[in-house]
Design an enzyme around this catalytic site. Structure first.
Site, PDB file in Angstrom:
ATOM      1  N   HIS A  84      51.025  40.613  14.320  1.00  0.00           N
ATOM      2  CA  HIS A  84      49.802  39.842  14.045  1.00  0.00           C
ATOM      3  C   HIS A  84      49.425  39.331  12.799  1.00  0.00           C
ATOM      4  O   HIS A  84      48.965  38.144  12.568  1.00  0.00           O
ATOM      5  CB  HIS A  84      48.415  41.193  13.963  1.00  0.00           C
ATOM      6  CG  HIS A  84      48.259  41.986  15.226  1.00  0.00           C
ATOM      7  ND1 HIS A  84      48.895  43.244  15.404  1.00  0.00           N
ATOM      8  CD2 HIS A  84      47.750  41.507  16.370  1.00  0.00           C
ATOM      9  CE1 HIS A  84      48.399  43.718  16.590  1.00  0.00           C
ATOM     10  NE2 HIS A  84      47.825  42.794  17.131  1.00  0.00           N
ATOM     11  N   LYS A 135      55.215  37.752  22.471  1.00  0.00           N
ATOM     12  CA  LYS A 135      55.438  38.810  23.361  1.00  0.00           C
ATOM     13  C   LYS A 135      54.865  38.979  24.703  1.00  0.00           C
ATOM     14  O   LYS A 135      55.541  39.545  25.498  1.00  0.00           O
ATOM     15  CB  LYS A 135      55.476  40.048  22.168  1.00  0.00           C
ATOM     16  CG  LYS A 135      56.053  41.264  22.382  1.00  0.00           C
ATOM     17  CD  LYS A 135      55.311  42.552  22.286  1.00  0.00           C
ATOM     18  CE  LYS A 135      54.551  43.189  23.236  1.00  0.00           C
ATOM     19  NZ  LYS A 135      53.399  43.858  23.119  1.00  0.00           N
TER      20      LYS A 135
END
Ligand code: PAF
Length: 280
Positions: A37, A149
């Site tokens: 993140h 991802k």
């Protein structure tokens, strides 16, 4: 850093910034931030004058038997981390505001939502596409950033933005990995020590298969066999291994440079996903 929980306030803030000619970058998250993140936020900083991070654990993308209740949450930690990564606005609405009792609409990206993870998680991508469209309408970003991802998610959001003529640029950001190669994920916190060690076999298998592709192996079945072999010897249970076209997510019987090897596997009851590009 400004914290906004109200939808109308967020829209008002964004309209005002836009009126001043400022560019808005959005990083949508479900919190429990990790380095993946933070890498999205750092990249987001480069794309906008204003960086907004949304933090919303979206009930619509969890199935009835999935982990909504036990999804890891730590608001205070997320607040500190997002601020230190340069976030200007943390948008964290309540579920009751996002989904009032009268809520009826869903976004379906047909053909992309029901394959791969969509098979084991029916309705998951309908929930993702719907909340992302809502977030776009609330935050009104010029650019939104998503991790590679979740490659199927990224593909679906790009398709949705194109199909619905949304004036937002979708940017995919490379996966951030642990030193042993495991892709960072909030779900890694569910793993026991032994499962955590076994989980590294996913990225190891992907790297080996991509190397074999570069050395000339084009047969998808053989390349997938390499990934399966690594995971099986570590004791992981496969959900799927596939080699797909990056735009259509359709299976490629012969691997090519616009293909991607995609994997989902279980370590105990924890489902992990990863992928690798075959671009040369
Ligand atoms: O990737 C995630 O964390 C979520 O699926 C997203 C994009 C924030 C939508 O809830």
């Amino acid at each position: 850093m400004k914290i906004i929980t109200d939808i109308t306030e967020m829209q008002g803030f964004s309209l005002d910034r836009r009126a001043h000619g400022e560019r808005i970058a959005l990083v949508p998250t479900m919190g429990y931030l990790h380095d993946g993140h933070l890498s999205l936020l750092r990249e987001g900083r480069k794309h906008g004058d204003v960086l907004v991070m949304s933090l919303f654990v979206n009930p619509m993308q969890f199935g009835p038997k999935e982990d909504l209740g036990r999804y890891p949450r730590d608001f205070e930690r997320d607040r500190v981390l997002s601020e230190s990564a340069g976030t200007d606005v943390l948008f964290c609405p309540d579920a009751a505001l996002m989904y009032p009792a009268s809520f009826r609409t869903a976004v379906e990206v047909a053909g992309l939502s029901d394959v791969l993870c969509g098979k084991t998680r029916p309705g998951h991508f309908r929930g993702v596409a719907t909340v992302v469209l809502k977030l776009f309408n609330i935050v009104m970003p010029h650019t939104a950033l998503f991790g590679e991802k979740d490659f199927q998610q990224l593909t679906i959001i790009k398709q949705m933005a194109e199909d619905l003529n949304m004036a937002v640029e979708i940017v995919g950001v490379p996966t951030v990995r642990e030193p042993d190669g495991l892709a960072m994920s909030s779900r890694n916190t569910y793993l026991s020590e032994a499962q955590r060690a076994a989980a590294a076999s996913i990225s190891k298998g992907l790297r080996k298969a991509a190397a074999a592709f570069k050395e000339g192996e084009k047969d998808s079945a053989s390349l997938m066999g390499i990934v399966r072999g690594e995971m099986a010897s570590a004791g992981l249970r496969e959900d799927y291994v596939d080699i797909v076209d990056e735009r259509t997510l359709g299976t490629l019987p012969a691997a090519s440079s616009h293909g991607r090897i995609v994997v989902a596997a279980y370590a105990g009851t924890t489902r992990l996903i990863d992928n690798i590009s075959l671009k040369e």
